[in-house]
Design a protein around this motif. Structure first.
Motif, PDB file in Angstrom:
ATOM      1  N   LYS A  99       0.736 -14.462   0.161  1.00 40.33           N
ATOM      2  CA  LYS A  99       0.874 -13.263  -0.684  1.00 40.33           C
ATOM      3  C   LYS A  99      -0.231 -12.253  -0.355  1.00 40.33           C
ATOM      4  O   LYS A  99       0.044 -11.065  -0.128  1.00 40.33           O
ATOM      5  CB  LYS A  99       0.817 -13.650  -2.157  1.00 40.33           C
ATOM      6  N   ASP A 123       0.168  -8.544   1.470  1.00 36.36           N
ATOM      7  CA  ASP A 123      -0.290  -7.341   0.768  1.00 36.36           C
ATOM      8  C   ASP A 123      -1.255  -6.540   1.635  1.00 36.36           C
ATOM      9  O   ASP A 123      -1.180  -5.306   1.699  1.00 36.36           O
ATOM     10  CB  ASP A 123      -0.967  -7.715  -0.561  1.00 36.36           C
ATOM     11  N   GLU A 124      -2.172  -7.234   2.296  1.00 35.30           N
ATOM     12  CA  GLU A 124      -3.162  -6.548   3.135  1.00 35.30           C
ATOM     13  C   GLU A 124      -2.518  -5.897   4.340  1.00 35.30           C
ATOM     14  O   GLU A 124      -2.877  -4.778   4.739  1.00 35.30           O
ATOM     15  CB  GLU A 124      -4.252  -7.535   3.577  1.00 35.30           C
ATOM     16  N   ARG A 146      -0.794  -2.801   3.206  1.00 36.58           N
ATOM     17  CA  ARG A 146      -1.770  -1.754   2.889  1.00 36.58           C
ATOM     18  C   ARG A 146      -2.269  -1.064   4.149  1.00 36.58           C
ATOM     19  O   ARG A 146      -2.508   0.150   4.170  1.00 36.58           O
ATOM     20  CB  ARG A 146      -2.922  -2.363   2.100  1.00 36.58           C
TER      21      ARG A 146
END
Length: 450
Positions: free
Chosen positions: A440, A444-445, A448
């Motif tokens: 997860k 997400d990183e 981003r």
């Protein structure tokens, strides 16, 4: 390839696996070199002795190209026999010299070659389900001999060609780590593949060099100027992780890799990717900010020495390195900071490499700690230099190549993603309780960065 493979499975998972995951071995034999080979022994360097004892199992997946004779057993067996002429130590056995130092006895006894069939797996199913783990290794790689260590262990190379339900093939291979690192294993596969495609054995792409004394300790003995903690036991407070782990394969696109490198101020692909994995692993493990976390790596010394090792140097030419930081530093800083830390673990030159060899001369290299890394640490290895195109045996490049197993939690391989120019595949292992959060946080990183 997504999903997580676990060693710890519940009873329903075990029952399902037992019902479907079967491979029937059709033949198993020992293939000897196709011609006369030198006798005698090959001296092993300190880096060979310090390598993990045992085999490195890898798998190559091939999609059927519609041609008759696709991975025919006779063709694979005969080309293997011819490859063993050039790589004759691979057909030998581990032994001891007069001083009880491990060496390779060039006996020409041969390599194990097996064929198998899976009525369950089609290639696309396998590509979707595969993660490095015991089960996959047991299905597609021959079992290691009971006496895999010295003296007089078994075959140093084990090969299995498994024919899938769809007509595709899995080539499983296990080469003993005492005689070859990843680069050397790729060199052997490249030569074997070129012979299978019709090249004369004498025209090997790069002739192998077995002069391991090129990595002998310096004489007279030198004072060791570096600490080399990577070759020493972990303090009791940083005990190694258990062998139980969850494994996964995650792919980064060319665009994602480019964005990550841009965020890391021009760092190499390996350093940038490992930096992000390090950050996300610290977060997923919920390490206290003050906890020490160490990034271990293995660096290839071939081009770092003066003069460089011959292009065909066949053996172990990698050294262990590491860098340490607090978890708080790794997590709270930009990913570029972690990449600069990663550079500290991968930028050592000749002085450091020679120091490792000299240090190992004064210890029992055969009995160094090999039990894994601390739960706060990672061990990252680059396979980015291994071209999948070089593993074309005449029926096309593999659809996937990677490790068949992860030895413990905290292992990371960074590889070229097959068929995707500039994309990267990660094979990694973490504690089962940490992997879901890692996936997860990592996703997400990456999002981003884009």
């Amino acid at each position: 390839m997504a999903g997580v493979g676990r060693y710890e499975r519940d009873e329903n998972q075990l029952a399902r696996e037992e019902a479907i995951a079967t491979v029937d071995v059709l033949t198993s034999e020992v293939v000897v070199p196709a011609g006369e080979t030198p006798a005698g022994a090959v001296w092993l360097s300190n880096l060979d002795l310090a390598a993990r004892r045992g085999y490195t199992p890898t798998v190559f997946f091939y999609r059927h190209n519609g041609e008759p004779g696709f991975f025919a057993a006779d063709a694979m067996r005969d080309s293997l026999a011819r490859a063993l002429v050039a790589f004759y130590p691979v057909a030998g056995r581990l032994g001891l010299d007069g001083d009880s130092r491990v060496q390779v006895d060039c006996t020409g006894e041969g390599a194990v070659f097996a064929t198998a069939r899976s009525g369950h797996y089609a290639l696309d199913d396998l590509m979707g389900e595969f993660v490095p783990c015991d089960e996959m290794r047991d299905l597609f790689v021959p079992p290691a001999p009971a006496a895999a260590s010295c003296p007089r262990g078994g075959a140093l190379l084990l090969v299995q060609v498994t024919y899938l339900r769809c007509g595709g093939v899995v080539l499983g291979m296990a080469l003993h780590h005492s005689i070859a690192d990843g680069r050397s294993a790729a060199h052997f596969v490249e030569t074997w593949a070129s012979i299978a495609r019709g090249a004369p054995a004498a025209d090997a792409p790069v002739p192998p060099c077995f002069d391991h004394r090129l990595l002998a300790a310096r004489a007279p003995a030198r004072t060791v100027l570096y600490d080399h903690p990577e070759y020493k036991p972990e303090p009791a407070a940083r005990a190694a992780t258990a062998s139980t782990y969850a494994s996964a394969i995650i792919t980064l696109t060319k665009q994602q890799v480019g964005a990550l490198r841009a965020a890391c101020a021009g760092a190499s692909t390996f350093r940038a990717v490992v930096a992000l994995v390090w950050q996300c692993a610290c977060r997923a493990r919920a390490l206290p900010p003050e906890a020490e976390t160490r990034l271990h790596s293995m660096i290839d010394t071939r081009q770092r020495l003066s003069p460089p090792l011959p292009p065909g140097y066949f053996g172990n030419a990698v050294i262990r390195t590491s860098t340490a930081a607090t978890a708080g530093e790794v997590v709270s800083s930009p990913v570029g900071h972690a990449a600069r830390r990663a550079r500290a673990a991968t930028s050592q030159g000749e002085d450091y490499a020679r120091s490792v060899v000299d240090y190992l001369e004064g210890v029992d290299a055969m009995n160094l700690p090999r039990s894994g890394v601390s739960r706060a640490d990672l061990r990252a290895i680059s396979w980015l230099g291994m071209s999948l195109a070089d593993a074309d045996f005449g029926w096309g490049s593999p659809a996937f190549m990677g490790p068949a197993i992860m030895y413990y939690s905290g292992f990371v391989y960074v590889m070229n993603a097959p068929g995707k120019d500039g994309a990267v595949a990660l094979a990694l292992s973490l504690e089962p309780e940490s992997m879901p959060e890692f996936r997860k946080v990592f996703a997400d990183e990456v999002a981003r960065l884009a």
